[in-house]
Design a protein around this motif. Structure first.
Motif, PDB file in Angstrom:
ATOM      1  N   MET A 151      35.168  -3.771  -9.981  1.00 52.56           N
ATOM      2  CA  MET A 151      36.532  -3.665  -9.451  1.00 52.56           C
ATOM      3  C   MET A 151      37.436  -2.902 -10.416  1.00 52.56           C
ATOM      4  O   MET A 151      37.279  -3.002 -11.633  1.00 52.56           O
ATOM      5  CB  MET A 151      37.132  -5.067  -9.289  1.00 52.56           C
ATOM      6  CG  MET A 151      37.029  -5.675  -7.935  1.00 52.56           C
ATOM      7  SD  MET A 151      37.989  -7.230  -7.942  1.00 52.56           S
ATOM      8  CE  MET A 151      37.715  -7.754  -6.258  1.00 52.56           C
ATOM      9  N   PRO A 152      38.424  -2.180  -9.895  1.00 55.89           N
ATOM     10  CA  PRO A 152      39.508  -1.706 -10.770  1.00 55.89           C
ATOM     11  C   PRO A 152      40.161  -2.902 -11.473  1.00 55.89           C
ATOM     12  O   PRO A 152      40.286  -3.980 -10.886  1.00 55.89           O
ATOM     13  CB  PRO A 152      40.481  -1.043  -9.785  1.00 55.89           C
ATOM     14  CG  PRO A 152      39.645  -0.674  -8.608  1.00 55.89           C
ATOM     15  CD  PRO A 152      38.583  -1.738  -8.505  1.00 55.89           C
ATOM     16  N   GLU A 153      40.556  -2.715 -12.697  1.00 56.53           N
ATOM     17  CA  GLU A 153      41.012  -3.828 -13.526  1.00 56.53           C
ATOM     18  C   GLU A 153      42.174  -4.591 -12.894  1.00 56.53           C
ATOM     19  O   GLU A 153      42.218  -5.823 -12.952  1.00 56.53           O
ATOM     20  CB  GLU A 153      41.412  -3.315 -14.912  1.00 56.53           C
ATOM     21  CG  GLU A 153      41.859  -4.410 -15.877  1.00 56.53           C
ATOM     22  CD  GLU A 153      40.826  -5.531 -16.015  1.00 56.53           C
ATOM     23  OE1 GLU A 153      41.257  -6.696 -16.124  1.00 56.53           O
ATOM     24  OE2 GLU A 153      39.613  -5.248 -16.011  1.00 56.53           O
ATOM     25  N   HIS A 154      43.111  -3.908 -12.259  1.00 55.70           N
ATOM     26  CA  HIS A 154      44.262  -4.621 -11.688  1.00 55.70           C
ATOM     27  C   HIS A 154      43.844  -5.504 -10.517  1.00 55.70           C
ATOM     28  O   HIS A 154      44.376  -6.601 -10.333  1.00 55.70           O
ATOM     29  CB  HIS A 154      45.354  -3.635 -11.257  1.00 55.70           C
ATOM     30  CG  HIS A 154      44.999  -2.786 -10.073  1.00 55.70           C
ATOM     31  ND1 HIS A 154      44.173  -1.678 -10.172  1.00 55.70           N
ATOM     32  CD2 HIS A 154      45.339  -2.891  -8.758  1.00 55.70           C
ATOM     33  CE1 HIS A 154      44.043  -1.124  -8.977  1.00 55.70           C
ATOM     34  NE2 HIS A 154      44.717  -1.843  -8.105  1.00 55.70           N
ATOM     35  N   ARG A 186      40.819  -6.848 -10.199  1.00 56.74           N
ATOM     36  CA  ARG A 186      40.050  -7.940 -10.801  1.00 56.74           C
ATOM     37  C   ARG A 186      40.995  -9.002 -11.359  1.00 56.74           C
ATOM     38  O   ARG A 186      40.793 -10.205 -11.142  1.00 56.74           O
ATOM     39  CB  ARG A 186      39.147  -7.375 -11.899  1.00 56.74           C
ATOM     40  CG  ARG A 186      38.205  -8.377 -12.547  1.00 56.74           C
ATOM     41  CD  ARG A 186      37.221  -7.620 -13.428  1.00 56.74           C
ATOM     42  NE  ARG A 186      36.251  -8.514 -14.025  1.00 56.74           N
ATOM     43  CZ  ARG A 186      36.397  -9.089 -15.212  1.00 56.74           C
ATOM     44  NH1 ARG A 186      37.490  -8.854 -15.928  1.00 56.74           N
ATOM     45  NH2 ARG A 186      35.478  -9.899 -15.692  1.00 56.74           N
ATOM     46  N   ALA A 187      42.042  -8.569 -12.060  1.00 53.82           N
ATOM     47  CA  ALA A 187      43.007  -9.513 -12.626  1.00 53.82           C
ATOM     48  C   ALA A 187      43.702 -10.304 -11.529  1.00 53.82           C
ATOM     49  O   ALA A 187      43.912 -11.521 -11.652  1.00 53.82           O
ATOM     50  CB  ALA A 187      44.032  -8.769 -13.481  1.00 53.82           C
ATOM     51  N   ALA A 188      44.050  -9.637 -10.429  1.00 52.44           N
ATOM     52  CA  ALA A 188      44.724 -10.327  -9.326  1.00 52.44           C
ATOM     53  C   ALA A 188      43.803 -11.340  -8.666  1.00 52.44           C
ATOM     54  O   ALA A 188      44.235 -12.453  -8.319  1.00 52.44           O
ATOM     55  CB  ALA A 188      45.213  -9.299  -8.300  1.00 52.44           C
ATOM     56  N   THR A 189      42.537 -10.978  -8.497  1.00 51.78           N
ATOM     57  CA  THR A 189      41.567 -11.896  -7.889  1.00 51.78           C
ATOM     58  C   THR A 189      41.364 -13.115  -8.768  1.00 51.78           C
ATOM     59  O   THR A 189      41.365 -14.264  -8.290  1.00 51.78           O
ATOM     60  CB  THR A 189      40.227 -11.184  -7.647  1.00 51.78           C
ATOM     61  OG1 THR A 189      40.436 -10.060  -6.780  1.00 51.78           O
ATOM     62  CG2 THR A 189      39.212 -12.124  -7.018  1.00 51.78           C
ATOM     63  N   LEU A 190      41.180 -12.906 -10.064  1.00 53.09           N
ATOM     64  CA  LEU A 190      40.991 -14.028 -10.982  1.00 53.09           C
ATOM     65  C   LEU A 190      42.238 -14.912 -11.040  1.00 53.09           C
ATOM     66  O   LEU A 190      42.138 -16.129 -11.177  1.00 53.09           O
ATOM     67  CB  LEU A 190      40.631 -13.516 -12.372  1.00 53.09           C
ATOM     68  CG  LEU A 190      39.234 -12.881 -12.491  1.00 53.09           C
ATOM     69  CD1 LEU A 190      39.036 -12.255 -13.871  1.00 53.09           C
ATOM     70  CD2 LEU A 190      38.153 -13.919 -12.225  1.00 53.09           C
ATOM     71  N   SER A 191      43.410 -14.317 -10.915  1.00 49.21           N
ATOM     72  CA  SER A 191      44.643 -15.101 -10.905  1.00 49.21           C
ATOM     73  C   SER A 191      44.700 -16.002  -9.670  1.00 49.21           C
ATOM     74  O   SER A 191      45.086 -17.182  -9.765  1.00 49.21           O
ATOM     75  CB  SER A 191      45.853 -14.159 -10.919  1.00 49.21           C
ATOM     76  OG  SER A 191      47.060 -14.884 -10.887  1.00 49.21           O
ATOM     77  N   ARG A 192      44.288 -15.496  -8.510  1.00 47.29           N
ATOM     78  CA  ARG A 192      44.243 -16.313  -7.294  1.00 47.29           C
ATOM     79  C   ARG A 192      43.250 -17.459  -7.440  1.00 47.29           C
ATOM     80  O   ARG A 192      43.521 -18.591  -7.036  1.00 47.29           O
ATOM     81  CB  ARG A 192      43.836 -15.464  -6.087  1.00 47.29           C
ATOM     82  CG  ARG A 192      44.872 -14.489  -5.604  1.00 47.29           C
ATOM     83  CD  ARG A 192      44.574 -14.043  -4.173  1.00 47.29           C
ATOM     84  NE  ARG A 192      43.202 -13.576  -3.989  1.00 47.29           N
ATOM     85  CZ  ARG A 192      42.791 -12.335  -4.184  1.00 47.29           C
ATOM     86  NH1 ARG A 192      43.659 -11.415  -4.608  1.00 47.29           N
ATOM     87  NH2 ARG A 192      41.534 -11.992  -3.967  1.00 47.29           N
ATOM     88  N   ILE A 193      42.115 -17.165  -8.035  1.00 53.22           N
ATOM     89  CA  ILE A 193      41.093 -18.195  -8.229  1.00 53.22           C
ATOM     90  C   ILE A 193      41.610 -19.290  -9.150  1.00 53.22           C
ATOM     91  O   ILE A 193      41.471 -20.485  -8.861  1.00 53.22           O
ATOM     92  CB  ILE A 193      39.798 -17.554  -8.791  1.00 53.22           C
ATOM     93  CG1 ILE A 193      39.135 -16.690  -7.720  1.00 53.22           C
ATOM     94  CG2 ILE A 193      38.835 -18.627  -9.295  1.00 53.22           C
ATOM     95  CD1 ILE A 193      38.012 -15.812  -8.242  1.00 53.22           C
TER      96      ILE A 193
END
Length: 259
Positions: free
Chosen positions: A218-221, A223-230
């Motif tokens: 994933m593009p880093e932004h 990936r960061a958004a997905t991990l934040s939701r998790i």
């Protein structure tokens, strides 16, 4: 998934080799025993062995194991963790073993990356007559309410169609077959599921999902958004917000005999 995309995903794990070794689960022993039950011999190949999660289970069950892995970072982690195991560089499409040298070939969360038009003949070559090819997948049990919620929040890059009980059978039933043409080298597939679980915290479960191929490319932004939701979801659930919990899982097995 197109060929170029498949290769990109398959080659993504090396950058996260140490995290993969730390966070990915092992495999239910009952599942591994079932996978190799039809063969009398103990010579086993862990193909696409990664950091040795399945290798370690085979060793614990008394098998004579060879591990083959194409990524040097993953192979280095395996050799560090299991220094007494014969661990070789190689791939499903070019296996560095002689003809009829193993009784079973197992692939832990790896068979879907193989190019079976090439790998099928290679696997058949190194198997003894009547030997077993088995693919194993650890899936999250989304029949449990909070796990179903996590699946929805995470998206398919983190928890894909092979990663839940509802769809893994359909997604993997023909994983042993070439995509186009090719002679039949294996018999009819059998599938089975075995209860499993992994002790996690919210942080370590997030770290586990971060090692999925879809997440790694994933593009880093994103990936960061997905991990934040998790992380936000896990913090909101009483089952996962504080301390350790057991992640409900199944080890699912596709077993095929060499013709």
């Amino acid at each position: 998934m197109e060929q170029d995309e498949r290769l990109l995903h398959a080659s993504s794990f090396g950058v996260a080799a140490s995290a993969y070794a730390e966070h990915r689960p092992d495999y239910a022993r009952a599942a591994v025993r079932w996978a190799v039950e039809p063969v009398a011999g103990v010579r086993m190949l862990d193909l696409g062995a990664g950091t040795g999660k399945l290798t370690a289970t085979l060793v614990a069950l008394g098998a004579d194991v060879t591990a083959v892995e194409p990524d040097w970072a993953m192979l280095s982690e395996l050799r560090r963790a299991l220094p007494d195991v014969r661990a070789l560089p190689g791939s499903a499409e070019a296996i560095p073993l002689p003809d009829a040298s193993v009784d079973a070939v197992l692939a832990g969360n790896a068979m879907h990356w193989f190019d079976m038009a090439v790998a099928g003949p290679e696997i058949a070559r190194i198997l003894t007559p009547g030997g077993i090819l088995a693919g194993l997948w650890n899936v999250m049990d989304d029949r449990v309410g909070w796990v179903a919620g996590l699946v929805r929040v995470s998206g398919s890059a983190a928890i894909g169609p092979r990663d839940t009980p509802a769809s893994w059978r359909v997604e993997t039933a023909d994983a042993h077959l070439p995509k186009v043409g090719g002679a039949a080298r294996f018999g009819s597939p059998e599938q089975a599921e075995f209860p499993h679980g992994q002790r996690r915290t919210a942080d370590s479960l997030g770290a586990t999902l971060a090692t999925r191929a879809g997440m790694l490319v994933m593009p880093e932004h994103e990936r960061a958004a997905t991990l934040s939701r998790i992380r936000a979801f896990l913090a909101s659930r009483s089952e996962t917000a504080v301390g350790e919990f057991t992640l409900p899982m199944l080890t699912c097995v596709l077993r095929i005999r060499r013709l």
